[in-house]
Design an enzyme around this catalytic site. Structure first.
Site, PDB file in Angstrom:
ATOM      1  CG  ASP A 289      -2.072   0.985   1.056  1.00  0.00           C
ATOM      2  OD1 ASP A 289      -2.455   1.266  -0.098  1.00  0.00           O
ATOM      3  OD2 ASP A 289      -2.566   1.489   2.077  1.00  0.00           O
TER       4      ASP A 289
ATOM      5  CD1 TRP B   7       7.069   6.401  -3.307  1.00  0.00           C
ATOM      6  CD2 TRP B   7       6.499   6.882  -5.439  1.00  0.00           C
ATOM      7  NE1 TRP B   7       8.221   6.409  -4.060  1.00  0.00           N
ATOM      8  CE2 TRP B   7       7.900   6.701  -5.372  1.00  0.00           C
ATOM      9  CE3 TRP B   7       5.925   7.184  -6.670  1.00  0.00           C
ATOM     10  CZ2 TRP B   7       8.726   6.811  -6.484  1.00  0.00           C
ATOM     11  CZ3 TRP B   7       6.750   7.316  -7.788  1.00  0.00           C
ATOM     12  CH2 TRP B   7       8.127   7.123  -7.685  1.00  0.00           C
TER      13      TRP B   7
ATOM     14  CG  HIS C 184      -0.775   2.068  -9.425  1.00  0.00           C
ATOM     15  ND1 HIS C 184      -0.917   1.575  -8.140  1.00  0.00           N
ATOM     16  CD2 HIS C 184      -1.877   2.813  -9.666  1.00  0.00           C
ATOM     17  CE1 HIS C 184      -2.069   2.004  -7.643  1.00  0.00           C
ATOM     18  NE2 HIS C 184      -2.666   2.768  -8.541  1.00  0.00           N
TER      19      HIS C 184
ATOM     20  CB  SER D 257      -8.533  -5.541  -3.112  1.00  0.00           C
ATOM     21  OG  SER D 257      -9.203  -4.315  -3.375  1.00  0.00           O
TER      22      SER D 257
ATOM     23  CG  LEU E   7       9.627 -17.181  -3.048  1.00  0.00           C
ATOM     24  CD1 LEU E   7       9.792 -17.004  -1.537  1.00  0.00           C
ATOM     25  CD2 LEU E   7       9.822 -15.843  -3.748  1.00  0.00           C
TER      26      LEU E   7
HETATM   27  C1  IPE Z   1      -5.253  -2.780  -0.157  1.00  0.00           C
HETATM   28  O1  IPE Z   1      -5.021  -1.436  -0.298  1.00  0.00           O
HETATM   29  C2  IPE Z   1      -5.202  -3.474  -1.495  1.00  0.00           C
HETATM   30  C3  IPE Z   1      -3.887  -3.563  -2.116  1.00  0.00           C
HETATM   31  C4  IPE Z   1      -2.768  -3.100  -1.643  1.00  0.00           C
HETATM   32  C5  IPE Z   1      -3.854  -4.279  -3.364  1.00  0.00           C
HETATM   33  P1  IPE Z   1      -6.208  -0.371  -0.476  1.00  0.00           P
HETATM   34  O2  IPE Z   1      -5.567   0.940  -0.681  1.00  0.00           O
HETATM   35  O3  IPE Z   1      -7.142  -0.843  -1.518  1.00  0.00           O
HETATM   36  O4  IPE Z   1      -6.930  -0.474   0.937  1.00  0.00           O
HETATM   37  P2  IPE Z   1      -7.825   0.615   1.701  1.00  0.00           P
HETATM   38  O5  IPE Z   1      -8.835   1.113   0.708  1.00  0.00           O
HETATM   39  O6  IPE Z   1      -6.925   1.699   2.167  1.00  0.00           O
HETATM   40  O7  IPE Z   1      -8.422  -0.137   2.846  1.00  0.00           O
HETATM   41  C1  IPE Z   2      -1.735   0.197  -3.358  1.00  0.00           C
HETATM   42  O1  IPE Z   2      -1.467   1.550  -3.425  1.00  0.00           O
HETATM   43  C2  IPE Z   2      -1.934  -0.410  -4.717  1.00  0.00           C
HETATM   44  C3  IPE Z   2      -3.312  -0.833  -5.000  1.00  0.00           C
HETATM   45  C4  IPE Z   2      -4.302  -0.764  -4.177  1.00  0.00           C
HETATM   46  C5  IPE Z   2      -3.567  -1.357  -6.320  1.00  0.00           C
HETATM   47  P1  IPE Z   2      -2.633   2.632  -3.360  1.00  0.00           P
HETATM   48  O2  IPE Z   2      -2.944   3.046  -4.745  1.00  0.00           O
HETATM   49  O3  IPE Z   2      -3.763   2.158  -2.546  1.00  0.00           O
HETATM   50  O4  IPE Z   2      -1.872   3.791  -2.610  1.00  0.00           O
HETATM   51  P2  IPE Z   2      -2.524   4.838  -1.598  1.00  0.00           P
HETATM   52  O5  IPE Z   2      -3.075   4.054  -0.442  1.00  0.00           O
HETATM   53  O6  IPE Z   2      -3.591   5.570  -2.339  1.00  0.00           O
HETATM   54  O7  IPE Z   2      -1.374   5.717  -1.195  1.00  0.00           O
HETATM   55 MG    MG Z   3      -4.185   2.336  -0.552  1.00  0.00          MG
END
Ligand code: IPE
Ligand code: IPE
Ligand code: MG
Length: 244
Positions: free
Chosen positions: A27, A32, A44, A72, A138
């Site tokens: 996350d 970032w 990403h 997710s 792994l």
């Molecule tokens: C969890 O992060 C899913 C992934 C890292 C793939 P999210 O950014 O989707 O989670 P929430 O919305 O903060 O709970």
């Molecule tokens: C996690 O990073 C990647 C995915 C959920 C696909 P985020 O895109 O959720 O990053 P934040 O939480 O917005 O910083």
């Molecule tokens: Mg996130």
């Protein structure tokens, strides 16, 4: 699915308890990108680059199973360009990395649903999984269109489809119906980005996991940050409900 007693003990001075199965909620890509004033797609991109960078680091440290939360079941609700960008990145990364992972004896597994994936991503994933199926190094679990609740619902459906009698269902048997059927329970769950929540990841498999929540954003989580996570894990005393 079995708990790993070796990873559950604190070891004596000088030796490190290595988590057998590490799961990571990657996350912080969006933050970032925000911090740099660039588009979320660049976040990403940096996140996927970091994923490629860290796999070998975990294998080198003796981890046998690494499960990465990449997308997710709820992430489909993000803006369409972001979702499309993630799908395209995933295709490119698998196409680019599968051969190298195969050479490194990594076994790739996909955890999640496949019906909403693009044909191209589904094919790339299936090819990578097939190619590496017999590898013994792994095990890399890629959780893509993964939801812990969806996983449990899918397992229940398959239990019922198999006509399993109620009295024959046990925790052990049920866990064989999960996407992680041939993987051990999670020893260490890491969520980068500073939030303290599980966001529908591996709900069943983390019943007795140790949790680690570094503030660092996913694209920056490597090297020393991994050492810190292992050090923290090593300081834990896992009791599994027992009096120790
Ligand atoms: C969890 O992060 C899913 C992934 C890292 C793939 P999210 O950014 O989707 O989670 P929430 O919305 O903060 O709970
Ligand atoms: C996690 O990073 C990647 C995915 C959920 C696909 P985020 O895109 O959720 O990053 P934040 O939480 O917005 O910083
Ligand atoms: Mg996130």
């Amino acid at each position: 699915m079995t708990a790993n007693p070796e990873a559950s003990k604190r070891t004596g001075e000088g030796s490190q308890a290595v988590p057998n199965h590490v799961a990571i909620i990657m996350d912080g890509n969006g933050r970032w990108a925000d911090a740099r004033g660039v588009d979320v797609s660049e976040g990403h991109h940096a996140g996927f680059e970091n994923l490629q960078r860290v796999v070998a680091d975990f294998a080198k440290r003796g981890v046998r199973y690494l499960t990465m939360y990449a997308f997710s079941t709820e992430n489909w609700d993000r803006p369409e360009p972001e979702v499309t960008g993630i799908l395209e990145l995933a295709i490119a990364v698998i196409a680019h990395e599968a051969e190298q992972l195969h050479e490194n004896d990594v076994r790739i597994k996909h955890l999640g649903r496949v019906d909403r994936l693009s044909d191209e991503l589904r094919d790339e994933l299936a090819q990578a999984v097939d190619m590496t199926a017999d590898n013994t190094g792994l095990t890399l679990g890629i959780a893509f269109d993964y939801g812990g609740r969806a996983e449990i619902v899918d397992a229940v459906k398959n239990v019922m489809a198999d006509g399993v009698a109620a009295e024959d269902i046990s925790e052990e048997k049920f866990s064989k119906y999960l996407y992680t059927s041939d993987m051990p329970e999670v020893d260490l769950m890491i969520r980068t980005g500073g939030d303290y929540r599980i966001s529908n990841f591996l709900l069943w498999q983390t019943a007795y996991s140790e949790f680690y929540f570094p503030d660092v954003l996913w694209p920056d989580f490597y090297g020393k940050h991994i050492d810190d996570a292992f050090e923290s894990f090593n300081e834990r005393q896992r009791r599994f409900g027992k009096r120790i």
